[in-house]
Scaffold this active site. Structure first.
Site, short mmCIF file in Angstrom:
data_model
loop_
_atom_site.label_atom_id
_atom_site.label_comp_id
_atom_site.label_asym_id
_atom_site.label_seq_id
_atom_site.Cartn_x
_atom_site.Cartn_y
_atom_site.Cartn_z
N GLN A 89 64.43 -56.68 17.01
CA GLN A 89 64.54 -55.60 17.37
C GLN A 89 65.63 -54.71 18.18
O GLN A 89 65.96 -54.50 19.13
CB GLN A 89 63.25 -54.61 17.57
CG GLN A 89 63.57 -52.97 17.24
CD GLN A 89 61.99 -52.07 17.30
OE1 GLN A 89 61.33 -53.11 17.91
NE2 GLN A 89 62.45 -51.04 18.27
N CYS A 95 60.65 -50.45 15.04
CA CYS A 95 59.83 -51.43 15.25
C CYS A 95 58.69 -51.35 14.39
O CYS A 95 58.22 -52.66 13.40
CB CYS A 95 58.09 -51.71 16.29
SG CYS A 95 57.75 -49.79 16.50
N HIS A 166 53.76 -48.80 19.96
CA HIS A 166 54.63 -50.58 19.08
C HIS A 166 54.04 -51.35 18.08
O HIS A 166 53.06 -51.74 18.33
CB HIS A 166 55.62 -51.44 19.97
CG HIS A 166 56.30 -52.00 20.44
ND1 HIS A 166 57.14 -51.90 19.49
CD2 HIS A 166 56.17 -54.23 19.74
CE1 HIS A 166 58.05 -53.15 19.21
NE2 HIS A 166 57.45 -54.75 20.12
N ASP A 181 57.03 -60.08 16.95
CA ASP A 181 57.20 -58.91 17.00
C ASP A 181 59.05 -59.13 17.40
O ASP A 181 59.60 -59.54 18.47
CB ASP A 181 56.32 -58.91 18.80
CG ASP A 181 57.34 -57.74 19.42
OD1 ASP A 181 57.64 -56.83 19.26
OD2 ASP A 181 55.98 -57.76 20.99
#
Length: 229
Positions: A89, A95, A166, A181
């Protein structure tokens, strides 16, 4: 580095978003009401991804840094599926979009029509995780779509530009449970799973996130699964 309006954890809005990106209407997002075994049985099947929204706390950041140092030691020897789609990201507040991309791109049976997402995945196929993040930031169609949908939630997104939450995704890739992630340098493998046990296995990891911050209730979970009539 640009900043997007953060997406709300709203399955109706996010379902509209993935359909606009080209994902088949046969798939949608819905809330996961609870993580007990009996509650998980209510989740539509087949379920392809869990998306967790959690607070970024000091406790979590400490865990993330410790995890990074531990995995960095084995990163060169740890093998992941060659077609595991993982991206960093780069854009602030992107996100939610990154989690949705991870969820769809790693499930080949989720059909994607010609459009914004299919074009992006085609361009990103041979790029590194960092280059994929940069490509997303430069993608004007993706930026416009995200910004438009981010303003359709029930809260005023402009009031939450400095978000402390997030989004991440959990997927079953070749019988392995992956946490994807965009803030982390590596995909995180959480052991074996299967189509039958995926939801329960991913729920266990979500419980670990909650256990690290037991006094914080700001967690929500959604599932990408077959749309219900």
């Amino acid at each position: 580095m640009s900043t997007w309006i953060p997406l709300e954890s709203n399955p109706e809005v996010l379902t509209k978003y993935i359909h606009k990106l080209g994902v088949s209407p046969a798939w949608s997002l819905s809330d996961v009401i609870g993580l007990d075994d009996e509650m998980l049985e209510w989740i539509p099947r087949p379920a392809k991804a869990l998306i967790l929204l959690f607070p970024i706390t000091d406790t979590y950041e400490k865990h993330r840094l410790e995890e990074h140092e531990r995995i960095k030691m084995t990163a060169e020897t740890e093998k992941h599926p060659a077609d595991l789609f993982y991206m960093r990201q780069i854009t602030h507040n992107a996100c939610g979009t990154v989690a949705l991309i991870h969820s769809v791109a790693n499930n080949k049976d989720v059909d994607i029509a010609n459009g914004v997402l299919k074009n992006f995945l085609k361009k990103a196929q041979t790029l590194s995780p960092e280059e994929r993040g940069e490509a997303l930031e430069k993608d004007e169609d993706f930026t416009a779509g995200h910004q438009e949908l981010a303003q359709e939630g029930q809260t005023n997104a402009d009031d939450h530009m400095k978000t402390i939450h997030h989004f991440i995704a959990f997927v079953n890739k070749d019988g392995l449970l992956y946490e994807l992630d965009g803030r982390k340098s590596f995909p995180i493998q959480h052991g074996k799973t299967s189509e039958e046990t995926f939801i329960h296995d991913a729920a266990k990891v979500c419980k670990e996130f909650m256990a690290r911050d037991p006094n914080d209730m700001r967690f929500t979970i959604m599932v990408l699964a077959a749309a219900q009539d």
